[in-house]
Design an enzyme around this catalytic site. Structure first.
Site, PDB file in Angstrom:
ATOM      1  N   ASP A   1     -67.093  37.570  25.268  1.00 46.97           N
ATOM      2  CA  ASP A   1     -67.907  37.439  26.483  1.00 46.97           C
ATOM      3  C   ASP A   1     -67.604  38.525  27.514  1.00 46.97           C
ATOM      4  O   ASP A   1     -67.358  38.233  28.689  1.00 46.97           O
ATOM      5  CB  ASP A   1     -67.681  36.067  27.128  1.00 46.97           C
ATOM      6  CG  ASP A   1     -67.745  34.912  26.154  1.00 46.97           C
ATOM      7  OD1 ASP A   1     -68.673  34.908  25.326  1.00 46.97           O
ATOM      8  OD2 ASP A   1     -66.886  34.015  26.215  1.00 46.97           O
TER       9      ASP A   1
ATOM     10  N   GLU B   1     -78.108  30.783  26.923  1.00 51.17           N
ATOM     11  CA  GLU B   1     -76.899  31.028  27.702  1.00 51.17           C
ATOM     12  C   GLU B   1     -76.683  32.536  27.830  1.00 51.17           C
ATOM     13  O   GLU B   1     -77.501  33.339  27.395  1.00 51.17           O
ATOM     14  CB  GLU B   1     -75.679  30.378  27.046  1.00 51.17           C
ATOM     15  CG  GLU B   1     -75.359  30.919  25.663  1.00 51.17           C
ATOM     16  CD  GLU B   1     -74.219  30.158  24.996  1.00 51.17           C
ATOM     17  OE1 GLU B   1     -73.741  29.161  25.554  1.00 51.17           O
ATOM     18  OE2 GLU B   1     -73.816  30.578  23.900  1.00 51.17           O
TER      19      GLU B   1
END
Length: 350
Positions: free
Chosen positions: A42, A253
């Site tokens: 991420d 997301e």
């Protein structure tokens, strides 16, 4: 293949033809993980003081069974990394924030982001509170490399995961956030937290507008929202909202925002189909028109990314599972982002 090897004509052709030809032009040599001594994922990349700083999740082996709620992603701290050049040495600045140092936190330090304003660096992070509800916190530092000190409470009115903080050319800052399933966004569908909505909105909702990411203008102190978060609406080419059943294009997301030639590019992960897509608007609030795929599925779980300009070129930071082969033990990578003459992003096959 980098942009320098592609003429403007070929780039434009690749963008027009789409994934078939575009991905052929955008194939790269094998991309190595940036970090190999820790598992990272991420990655939020920013340029501060002429240097790239990367704010990733820190994956660990938590010995938690895999589930759709993401219980096996049980991260406990953050490291910050920096580099002077793409392909150069990556410096690990060590642990900059630990779960135990966040007064209100319970568990699961997921994907963070960072920003700079008024001489202060801000680290935004999602973590479950003592009642197991995801909120978004903020920590501050005087250096982009930390260490960061967390505020005593989460941002009022914050919820869900994946904060992405974008400062526009006029100096105004916005936060984009949200994630479905384990990210709990669906549980806030009514405006109040509803634990019974565990995975999306359930059967019968595929023909309804898809759940949206949220966006809120940040206050001047960067510690609170200046307004109630609003929906980030994504439309199809006919101007109609993407539907819940459109799993190849809908938001799931991993939101990110960047600006290019006056246009706002909202990029995101489709989640269960593992595509990285983007949509375009003339406003940071949208509505955004769906434009296409940035990256086909990586090895491993969802494609959480960031896009940043550095020394005249654009780069995408992302993760896969090359080192471990396990969805919860990932490694960060970077490669150049190639565009057509009209600004369209040439799709990548990782």
């Amino acid at each position: 293949m980098t942009r320098s090897f592609l003429s403007a004509g070929l780039l434009a052709l690749a963008a027009m033809v789409g994934p078939g030809l575009g991905t052929g032009f955008c194939q790269h040599a094998k991309v190595k993980p940036l970090i190999s001594d820790l598992f990272t994922a991420d990655p939020s990349a920013h340029v501060f003081n002429g240097r790239i700083y990367i704010y990733p999740s820190h994956d660990i082996e938590a010995n938690v069974p895999q589930d759709d709620e993401g219980g096996h992603f049980n991260m406990r701290d953050y490291h910050v990394y920096s580099m002077d050049n793409i392909g150069g040495k990556v410096t690990d600045h060590g642990v900059v924030l630990d779960l135990k140092d966040i007064p209100w936190a319970g568990r699961q330090l997921w994907a963070p982001d960072a920003a700079f304003r008024n001489g202060t660096y801000y680290l935004y992070f999602p973590v479950k509170d003592k009642e197991d509800v995801f909120r978004i916190g903020v920590a501050t530092a005087q250096s982009p490399a930390g260490p960061f000190k967390a505020e005593a409470k989460p941002i009022p009115g914050s919820y869900s995961i994946d904060p992405a903080v974008f400062t526009d050319t006029d100096g105004q800052t916005y936060m984009y956030f949200g994630g479905i399933w384990g990210g709990q966004l669906q549980r806030w569908h009514s405006g109040k937290y509803d634990k019974s909505l565990s995975t999306d909105l359930g059967k019968g909702h595929d023909q309804e507008p898809a759940l949206s990411a949220k966006v809120a203008k940040m206050s001047g102190d960067m510690l609170t929202f200046a307004e109630t978060p609003r929906d980030v609406q994504i439309l199809d080419e006919q101007g109609k909202p993407l539907l819940g059943g459109d799993h190849d294009r809908r938001f799931f997301e991993g939101a990110w925002m960047h600006k290019y030639n006056g246009k706002y590019y909202f990029s995101y992960s489709t989640g269960d189909t593992h595509l990285l897509c983007y949509a375009e608007s003339n406003s940071p609030y949208g509505p955004f028109t769906y434009k296409g795929v940035i990256m086909k599925p990586v090895e491993g779980w969802t494609t959480h990314h960031s896009i940043v300009e550095f020394k005249g070129k654009w780069y995408i930071f992302y993760h896969d599972t090359e080192i471990s082969g396990k969805t919860h033990l990932r490694n960060v990578k970077v490669r150049e982002l190639v565009r057509g003459a009209d600004g369209a992003i040439v799709p990548i096959v990782p």
